[in-house]
Scaffold this motif. Structure first.
Motif, short mmCIF file in Angstrom:
data_model
loop_
_atom_site.label_atom_id
_atom_site.label_comp_id
_atom_site.label_asym_id
_atom_site.label_seq_id
_atom_site.Cartn_x
_atom_site.Cartn_y
_atom_site.Cartn_z
N SER A 1 -104.84 48.02 37.81
CA SER A 1 -105.75 48.63 36.84
C SER A 1 -106.70 49.62 37.48
O SER A 1 -106.83 50.76 37.02
CB SER A 1 -106.57 47.54 36.11
OG SER A 1 -105.74 46.76 35.30
N CYS A 2 -107.39 49.21 38.57
CA CYS A 2 -108.40 50.09 39.17
C CYS A 2 -108.02 50.59 40.55
O CYS A 2 -108.72 51.43 41.12
CB CYS A 2 -109.75 49.38 39.22
SG CYS A 2 -109.82 48.02 40.42
N GLY A 3 -106.94 50.07 41.13
CA GLY A 3 -106.49 50.53 42.43
C GLY A 3 -107.20 49.89 43.61
O GLY A 3 -106.94 50.24 44.76
N SER B 1 -111.14 41.18 42.11
CA SER B 1 -112.54 40.78 42.29
C SER B 1 -113.51 41.90 41.92
O SER B 1 -114.71 41.67 41.81
CB SER B 1 -112.77 40.35 43.75
OG SER B 1 -112.42 41.39 44.65
N GLU B 2 -112.98 43.11 41.72
CA GLU B 2 -113.82 44.24 41.35
C GLU B 2 -113.88 44.44 39.83
O GLU B 2 -114.95 44.38 39.24
CB GLU B 2 -113.31 45.52 42.02
CG GLU B 2 -113.59 45.59 43.51
CD GLU B 2 -115.07 45.74 43.83
OE1 GLU B 2 -115.74 46.52 43.13
OE2 GLU B 2 -115.54 45.08 44.77
N CYS B 3 -112.73 44.67 39.20
CA CYS B 3 -112.72 44.97 37.77
C CYS B 3 -112.38 43.76 36.89
O CYS B 3 -112.44 43.85 35.67
CB CYS B 3 -111.74 46.11 37.47
SG CYS B 3 -110.00 45.64 37.64
N LYS B 4 -112.01 42.65 37.51
CA LYS B 4 -111.70 41.38 36.83
C LYS B 4 -110.38 41.40 36.06
O LYS B 4 -110.06 40.43 35.36
CB LYS B 4 -112.82 40.94 35.87
CG LYS B 4 -114.23 41.02 36.45
CD LYS B 4 -114.34 40.31 37.77
CE LYS B 4 -115.73 40.49 38.36
NZ LYS B 4 -115.79 40.12 39.79
N ALA B 5 -109.61 42.46 36.18
CA ALA B 5 -108.31 42.51 35.50
C ALA B 5 -107.34 41.54 36.16
O ALA B 5 -107.35 41.38 37.38
CB ALA B 5 -107.75 43.93 35.55
N VAL B 6 -106.50 40.92 35.35
CA VAL B 6 -105.53 39.95 35.86
C VAL B 6 -104.13 40.51 35.67
O VAL B 6 -103.70 40.77 34.54
CB VAL B 6 -105.66 38.59 35.14
CG1 VAL B 6 -104.59 37.62 35.65
CG2 VAL B 6 -107.05 38.00 35.34
N HIS B 7 -103.42 40.73 36.79
CA HIS B 7 -102.04 41.20 36.76
C HIS B 7 -101.25 40.52 37.87
O HIS B 7 -101.68 40.50 39.02
CB HIS B 7 -101.97 42.72 36.97
CG HIS B 7 -102.58 43.51 35.85
ND1 HIS B 7 -101.97 43.67 34.63
CD2 HIS B 7 -103.77 44.19 35.79
CE1 HIS B 7 -102.75 44.42 33.87
NE2 HIS B 7 -103.84 44.74 34.54
N LYS B 8 -100.13 39.95 37.51
CA LYS B 8 -99.28 39.29 38.50
C LYS B 8 -98.78 40.29 39.54
O LYS B 8 -98.61 39.96 40.71
CB LYS B 8 -98.10 38.63 37.78
CG LYS B 8 -97.22 37.78 38.69
CD LYS B 8 -96.12 37.11 37.89
CE LYS B 8 -95.24 36.26 38.79
NZ LYS B 8 -94.15 35.59 38.02
N GLU B 9 -98.59 41.54 39.12
CA GLU B 9 -98.03 42.55 40.00
C GLU B 9 -99.04 43.05 41.04
O GLU B 9 -98.67 43.74 42.00
CB GLU B 9 -97.52 43.75 39.18
CG GLU B 9 -96.39 43.44 38.22
CD GLU B 9 -96.87 42.76 36.94
OE1 GLU B 9 -98.10 42.78 36.70
OE2 GLU B 9 -96.03 42.21 36.21
#
Length: 363
Positions: free
Chosen positions: A326-328, A307-315
C-alpha cells in the motif's frame, strides 16, 4: 511479588541401605495416598483439605502421623481435580514423586566432603528411622545461594530412572517496576527474537535446530544437541537489557505446531525442534527476576500488517523482508512485527486508561 525457582540435587550418594529405605518410604506413601483416594471416592468426599481422624485410624501404615497427614492432603487434591471432568473415574496416584513439608524434611549444611545433608523422617520408629542423606551442591544450586535467594523449608522427593532426586525450592521477593519503557518482541526460527528497539538475539538458532535434525532421535548426540539449543536460548535471552524496561510484550501464540504438516518435509523437520513454550517460559522467568512485566497480545496479522500505514496484506511479507503493497514501506519483517506487537499493547493500555479515567468516553 514472590517468585519461586527449583534446583534438583542428587541423593544417590547415600549407601544402598538408605536408598532402599527411601524407596520403601516412597512406595508406602504412594500406597497410602491411593488408599485414601479409594475411601474419599467411595464416600463421595470431594471437599476439604484434611482427612478425618477416623479415616487415619482405619488405615494401617508405618508412616508417621505427619506423613499420613501429608498423604491425606495429596489424596484430597487428586480427588478434587476430578470434579471438573465430564467422565469421572476414580484416579490412581502412580508418580514416584511426593511433596515433603518441614515436618518431614530438613536441609542442613555439611562440614565434610558432603556440603549438604538431608534429614528425612517419614516412618515410625523414633530416631532410628530418621535418615541423614548426603548430597553435594552444584553450580545451579549455588547460583541462587549467591544471589540471596531463600531456601523453602518444603521440598519434593522423586525417583526417576532409578535415581533418587530432591527438588529444592528457592524464593525471592521482587518489586515489580511501575515506571519504564515497553518493548515489543517477535520470535521466530531464523532469529530467536527481534525487539522493537532494533536489537536482534539468537541469530544462530536455525543452525542449532538443523544440528538436532541431523542427529538420530533418542541417541546421546541428539540429547546433547537439545541441551545445546536450550543453553543457547538461555544465554541469548540474558542479552536483553532490562534496566530501563517496565514491560516486554510478546505474541500470545497457541498451538504453534498445529497444521505444520502442510509445510515441506525439510522445514517440518527443523520446525518441530523449535520449542516456543520453552523460550517463552525462560523469557518470563528472566523478566520476573528483573521486576519486568511480560505481557501477551493477540498475534493476528502482526507479520502481515504494515507498522507505518497499518494496511494488512499477505503479499507484503516476502521471507525476511517486508514491503508494504500500500505505502511501499520497506523494513525487516521481524522488526516490523515487533513494532506491531508493541503498538497493539500500547493501544490496549490506552483503552484501559480511558476505561479507568472516563468510562463514558468509550461510548
Amino acid at each position: 511479588m514472590e517468585i519461586i525457582r527449583k534446583s534438583t540435587i542428587n541423593l544417590t550418594e547415600s549407601n544402598k541401605n538408605k536408598q532402599l529405605r527411601i524407596e520403601q518410604f516412597v512406595a508406602e506413601y504412594i500406597r497410602i495416598v491411593n488408599r485414601y483416594i479409594a475411601i474419599l471416592w467411595q464416600h463421595q468426599i470431594f471437599y476439604g483439605s484434611f482427612l478425618d481422624k477416623i479415616i487415619h485410624q482405619n488405615v494401617k501404615t508405618d508412616l508417621t502421623a505427619c506423613a499420613q497427614q501429608s498423604a491425606g492432603y495429596m489424596a484430597f487434591q487428586i480427588v478434587k481435580s476430578q470434579r471438573k471432568r465430564k467422565k469421572k473415574t476414580m484416579p490412581v496416584f502412580q508418580k514416584q514423586s511426593i511433596e515433603l513439608d518441614q515436618r518431614l524434611i530438613k536441609i542442613q549444611r555439611g562440614a565434610n566432603s558432603f556440603d549438604l545433608w538431608i534429614q528425612l523422617q517419614g516412618q515410625t520408629g523414633g530416631k532410628k528411622n530418621i535418615l541423614f542423606l548426603p548430597s553435594k551442591k552444584h553450580r545451579h544450586y549455588n547460583k541462587y545461594l549467591n544471589q540471596c535467594w531463600t531456601i523453602k523449608k518444603s521440598a519434593k522427593l522423586r525417583i526417576k530412572d532409578s535415581k533418587i532426586l530432591l527438588d529444592v525450592y528457592f524464593v525471592k521477593n521482587v518489586k515489580q517496576k511501575t515506571v519504564g519503557k515497553a518493548v515489543g518482541l517477535d520470535t521466530g526460527i531464523k532469529k530467536l527474537a527481534v525487539l522493537s528497539t532494533g536489537q536482534v538475539i539468537g541469530k544462530e538458532l536455525e543452525q542449532k535446530m538443523e544440528k538436532i535434525a541431523r542427529k538420530k532421535q533418542g541417541s546421546k548426540a541428539f540429547g546433547r544437541a537439545l541441551i545445546e539449543r536450550d543453553e543457547y536460548i538461555n544465554r541469548e535471552i540474558k542479552k536483553i537489557d532490562l534496566a530501563d524496561l517496565m514491560a516486554v510484550v510478546v505474541e500470545n501464540l497457541k498451538n504453534l505446531h498445529h497444521g505444520k504438516k502442510k509445510f515441506r518435509k525439510q522445514f517440518r523437520n527443523k520446525f518441530q525442534r523449535w520449542t516456543y513454550s520453552y523460550f517463552l517460559n525462560r523469557l518470563q522467568q528472566f523478566c520476573e527476576v528483573g521486576g519486568v512485566h511480560c505481557h501477551r497480545v493477540d498475534p493476528a496479522y502482526t507479520s502481515q500488517q504494515c507498522s507505518e500505514c497499518k494496511a494488512v496484506h499477505k503479499e507484503s511479507r516476502n521471507g525476511e523482508m517486508f514491503k508494504c503493497v500500500s505505502c511501499g514501506h520497506t523494513v525487516d519483517a521481524d522488526f516490523n512485527a515487533s513494532l506491531n506487537i508493541l503498538q497493539r499493547f500500547n493501544r490496549a493500555e490506552h483503552l484501559m486508561t480511558l476505561c479507568t479515567e472516563s468510562p463514558e468516553g468509550l461510548r
